[in-house]
Every structure is written in C-alpha cells, then in structure tokens.
Design a protein around this motif. Structure first.
Motif, PDB file in Angstrom:
ATOM      1  N   SER A 149       7.478  26.600  23.870  1.00 31.45           N
ATOM      2  CA  SER A 149       8.880  27.055  23.775  1.00 31.45           C
ATOM      3  C   SER A 149       9.884  25.925  23.972  1.00 31.45           C
ATOM      4  O   SER A 149      11.061  26.086  23.637  1.00 31.45           O
ATOM      5  CB  SER A 149       9.167  28.121  24.837  1.00 31.45           C
ATOM      6  N   ARG A 150       9.423  24.829  24.529  1.00 31.26           N
ATOM      7  CA  ARG A 150      10.350  23.735  24.816  1.00 31.26           C
ATOM      8  C   ARG A 150      11.065  23.270  23.555  1.00 31.26           C
ATOM      9  O   ARG A 150      12.260  22.973  23.565  1.00 31.26           O
ATOM     10  CB  ARG A 150       9.577  22.564  25.449  1.00 31.26           C
ATOM     11  N   CYS A 190      11.480  27.281  30.866  1.00 29.31           N
ATOM     12  CA  CYS A 190      10.315  27.939  30.257  1.00 29.31           C
ATOM     13  C   CYS A 190       9.182  28.116  31.259  1.00 29.31           C
ATOM     14  O   CYS A 190       9.158  27.479  32.296  1.00 29.31           O
ATOM     15  CB  CYS A 190       9.832  27.136  29.048  1.00 29.31           C
ATOM     16  N   TRP A 191       8.218  28.974  30.890  1.00 27.38           N
ATOM     17  CA  TRP A 191       7.215  29.428  31.863  1.00 27.38           C
ATOM     18  C   TRP A 191       6.313  28.325  32.375  1.00 27.38           C
ATOM     19  O   TRP A 191       5.680  28.451  33.417  1.00 27.38           O
ATOM     20  CB  TRP A 191       6.409  30.577  31.295  1.00 27.38           C
ATOM     21  N   ASP A 227      14.741  22.735  32.088  1.00 27.78           N
ATOM     22  CA  ASP A 227      13.864  23.557  31.245  1.00 27.78           C
ATOM     23  C   ASP A 227      13.406  24.773  32.073  1.00 27.78           C
ATOM     24  O   ASP A 227      12.763  24.605  33.110  1.00 27.78           O
ATOM     25  CB  ASP A 227      12.661  22.672  30.837  1.00 27.78           C
ATOM     26  N   HIS A 286      11.719  20.174  34.434  1.00 25.24           N
ATOM     27  CA  HIS A 286      11.327  21.576  34.478  1.00 25.24           C
ATOM     28  C   HIS A 286      11.903  22.198  35.757  1.00 25.24           C
ATOM     29  O   HIS A 286      12.022  21.505  36.771  1.00 25.24           O
ATOM     30  CB  HIS A 286       9.800  21.698  34.464  1.00 25.24           C
ATOM     31  N   THR A 309      15.160  30.771  27.544  1.00 21.94           N
ATOM     32  CA  THR A 309      13.703  30.920  27.405  1.00 21.94           C
ATOM     33  C   THR A 309      13.408  31.920  26.286  1.00 21.94           C
ATOM     34  O   THR A 309      14.311  32.602  25.792  1.00 21.94           O
ATOM     35  CB  THR A 309      13.062  31.466  28.700  1.00 21.94           C
ATOM     36  N   ALA A 310      12.117  32.046  25.953  1.00 23.55           N
ATOM     37  CA  ALA A 310      11.699  33.037  24.952  1.00 23.55           C
ATOM     38  C   ALA A 310      11.940  34.448  25.483  1.00 23.55           C
ATOM     39  O   ALA A 310      11.995  34.666  26.695  1.00 23.55           O
ATOM     40  CB  ALA A 310      10.212  32.841  24.631  1.00 23.55           C
ATOM     41  N   ASP A 321       9.665  35.580  28.088  1.00 23.71           N
ATOM     42  CA  ASP A 321       9.496  34.656  29.208  1.00 23.71           C
ATOM     43  C   ASP A 321      10.535  34.906  30.307  1.00 23.71           C
ATOM     44  O   ASP A 321      11.674  34.447  30.224  1.00 23.71           O
ATOM     45  CB  ASP A 321       9.614  33.216  28.670  1.00 23.71           C
ATOM     46  N   TRP A 342       4.840  37.463  22.057  1.00 23.77           N
ATOM     47  CA  TRP A 342       5.671  36.263  22.159  1.00 23.77           C
ATOM     48  C   TRP A 342       6.028  35.801  20.747  1.00 23.77           C
ATOM     49  O   TRP A 342       5.296  36.071  19.792  1.00 23.77           O
ATOM     50  CB  TRP A 342       4.901  35.139  22.865  1.00 23.77           C
ATOM     51  N   SER A 366       5.952  23.285  27.467  1.00 22.24           N
ATOM     52  CA  SER A 366       5.416  24.456  26.776  1.00 22.24           C
ATOM     53  C   SER A 366       5.759  24.410  25.286  1.00 22.24           C
ATOM     54  O   SER A 366       6.595  23.609  24.847  1.00 22.24           O
ATOM     55  CB  SER A 366       6.017  25.729  27.371  1.00 22.24           C
TER      56      SER A 366
END
Lengths: 190, 226
Positions: free
Chosen positions: A15-16, A8-9, A6, A38, A58-59, A62, B117, A13
């Motif tokens: 976003s996961r 993501c930030w 993962d 992560h 990721t987004a 991100d 976002w 999260s």
C-alpha cells in the motif's frame, strides 16, 4: 525537512506505493526535502528535525493504525504543523478525544467550506476523492472547516496548526498539501 | 496475503503484478474479455493472449467474458473476482490504475463490498520514473493500439525501449498526451517480464490504421525459452 508518516499496516507494504509515494512526490515537487517513517517507528529526533508533519492515509481495509493509537500521542506535544490525511485525520481526532465511526465513502464527492481558512485559498466548494471506511466526530478542541453530505471533511485545532482532511488530496487536490506546506513553513509553495 | 491481479495484458497490469509479487503472494491473474472495443473499464486488443502471459508466468488465470456494456460489465468484474476468491482464496485485488478515478473507484467499491483488500501500486506514480523502471527491470512491451494524435502507424507493434521513450517524451512535451498512455492514447502488450519463465514470441500479426486510430492484432504467438 518534512516528516511524512506512513500509517499502513506494516512498514514497506504494498500500500505504500498508493498512499505514501504520491505524498512524497507532491512534497518533493513543492521543493521540500522529506523523510518518511512508519508510524510504529517515529522517534523524537524525527519530530525535532521536522518543519511540518504529514500523516498519510491507508487502504480501505487497513485500520491497523486505529488499534495502536498510543503511537500517535506525540501529536499532543508536537510543536510543528501537522496535516493528517484520512487515516491520519482519524488518528489525530482520536488522540485528542474525538471518535472514529463507521462511514464508508468511495469516489468523488463535493466538499463545502464552512469555516474559512488560508488552506483553502479562497475556495468555497470543491470536488474531492474519498476512500474511507470510517469518518470522525471531531474532538471539542477542533473546529470544523469543511463538510460533505456524508461527513466532516476538514478539521483544524482551535489554537495550533494541526489539520485533518478526510478526502485524499493527492488525487486532484494537491493544492491542499502545497498550501499547508507553504502556509505553515513560511514558504510560498504554491 | 494472497492476491489476484486484474490483467489486461498491458504494461500497467503486469508491472503492478510484479510490484505485488515483491511484497505479497500473487495467486492468480484475472482477465475480463470485453466484446465492446469502447469499454470504459477493460482494455481490449489481444486481451485473450493474457492466457499466454499467465502460462509464461506460471500463474492460474481466471477469465470472464463481458458484453462490455457500461456498468453491467462491473457485474462481470465482480463475478470474476468472486471466482478468483473461491478458486484461489484471494484476500485482495491488484490493479494497474495510474490516474483513472473512474476505474479505481469501481474496483475499490467491488472489493469493499466483497471484504477484499484493493491495491493500486502505480497510483499517481511519476510517469517518467515508472517507464524507466519498466524498461530497467526487464519488461518487453509493444504498442498494440493507438487512439490519438500524434501516434501514427509506425507505433503499431513498436517496442517501448529507450529510443521510443525518448520520442514519447518529446511528443508528451508538445502534445497533451501522457507518457504512459494513461489517457487512453496507446495500449500495450507485454511479451516478457522479470517473472516470466518463458517469453512470448509474436509469429503473426496484422496492423489496421486510419486517422490516428489503429490496432495491432496478434494472430499467432508462442512461448519460447528466455
């Protein structure tokens, strides 16, 4: 066991659900057990027990992972196949000496295969979902396998099975993930 | 992170809201009221009742009207998101998109242009698991629109519960429909959610149906204690 990373930030999260869960689901449906970590907490034991590794996207906003590329140095010594998706491709390219550069693309685009590889199952052109703010200039040790009008879409290390894809295969191109798993783990996963 | 949730009043946007609340701070709901029943982007039956859902959830609502013309309605969506940012300081937007690349792409582009976002917590979710979570986590959902065979008028106003999910699964196996209605086969309205302080009671409603196409219009609804 497939190790899913993962990017993501932060761990667990919002976003996961969007960038990790769909990959977990594709791996599960392909018949492989998986474990998700992560990127900040990948341990040697996670890698040694894995048959392959997938680095998730990721987004758009991100890019935290890109400020912590030291967390991906293990890819250099990785002895199992690796597939980096979007942010994952950027991390792989950067640790091998490539560059991450601004290049935003959102939506479907045509991808042309320029370097045949079994991962494409004979496809020469396909439509893919793009969601990135950055793209890569690949490192010298990587071959370019596919491109779109805007950027490099698929790369592979010249001598080991480390792949990067800029598009998101979880949207309409799940075959990329199943083909990667089947081809690189000695199992016909479809 | 302060977030605004795009809310049509249906199950996907409110379940996405619930997911967002578990990870971040939801600062407001954002609703686009479209005059076009064929809108590509915005679900229409009973969307004005999103105001009652916002009140039930004790959340502010940003409501913007659109004529619902293709692509022009995106400018109205951007306007609504800008208003939400100004009024409520949102840093990101949440949608209930599951499979629609059309919807997801357009919201992603607006967020990218505004430096916000974008979160889609139901994106490519396993449909059966999602419906199970929806019921298990305390959502009360009714069908307010049917737009495809084999949905007949019995479905209008019907609650999505274990019995209807069982029937939906049989229908999904036999016909080319999605279990969640993501293909546009059905539209839903949420009358209760785990984050609602009060639930919505429908007092008056009327159904209109013809040839696998029908809507359940809620004429009057009130908040009642849970």
């Amino acid at each position: 066991m497939i190790l899913i990373v993962d990017l993501c930030w932060k761990e667990d999260s919002l976003s996961r659900y969007e960038f990790v869960s769909p990959i977990e689901e594709i791996v599960r449906r392909a018949g492989f057990p998986s474990r998700t970590r992560h990127f900040a907490s990948v341990q040697d034991a996670d890698l040694s027990g894995a048959a392959a590794v997938i680095l998730c996207g990721t987004a758009l906003m991100d890019n935290f992972f890109a400020e912590h590329l030291e967390r991906f140095e293990w890819v250099h010594e990785c002895t199992v196949p690796v597939l980096g998706i979007c942010a994952g491709m950027q991390a792989i390219a950067a640790v091998f000496g490539g560059r991450i550069e601004p290049n935003a693309e959102i939506g479907m685009t045509d991808v042309d295969v320029v370097g045949p590889d079994a991962i494409f199952s004979g496809r020469e052109r396909f439509s893919a979902y793009e969601l990135h703010s950055f793209a890569v200039t690949p490192p010298d040790s990587f071959e370019v396998l596919a491109v779109s009008e805007r950027c490099v879409q698929v790369i592979r290390h010249a001598s080991v099975p480390i792949y990067g894809v800029m598009f998101h295969p979880e949207v309409r191109n799940e075959w990329v993930v199943t083909q990667f798993l089947g081809q690189n783990t000695g199992t016909d996963a479809g | 992170m302060k977030l605004g949730v795009l809310c049509s009043g249906g199950k996907d946007s409110l379940f996405a809201c619930w997911r967002a609340m578990q990870k971040e701070e939801v600062a407001c709901l954002i609703t686009i009221v479209s005059a076009n029943p064929e809108s590509y982007m915005f679900h229409t039956p009973n969307v004005r009742l999103a105001a009652l859902q916002a009140e039930a959830a004790d959340l502010p609502l940003v409501e913007v009207e659109t004529a619902g013309e293709k692509e022009v309605e995106l400018e109205d969506l951007e306007r609504a998101i800008r208003i939400a940012r100004e009024r409520h300081g949102i840093e990101g937007v949440v949608t209930g998109a599951i499979l629609s690349v059309y919807q997801a792409t357009r919201v992603q582009r607006i967020c990218h242009d505004l430096g916000l976002w974008c979160f889609n917590p139901l994106w490519h979710a396993d449909q059966e698991e999602y419906i199970r979570s929806l019921i298990g986590e305390g959502f009360e959902v009714i069908v307010v629109g049917v737009y495809s065979a084999p949905f007949d008028e019995r479905w209008l106003g019907r609650r999505i519960d274990a019995a209807s999910v069982k029937e939906l699964k049989k229908m999904a196996a036999k016909y080319r429909i999605t279990l969640t209605g993501e293909g546009g086969e059905i539209e839903t309205f949420v009358t209760d959610a785990p984050f609602f302080r009060k639930r919505i009671e429908v007092r008056e409603a009327s159904a209109a149906y013809k040839n696998y196409n029908g809507t359940y219009r809620i004429g009057s609804a009130v908040l009642v204690p849970k």
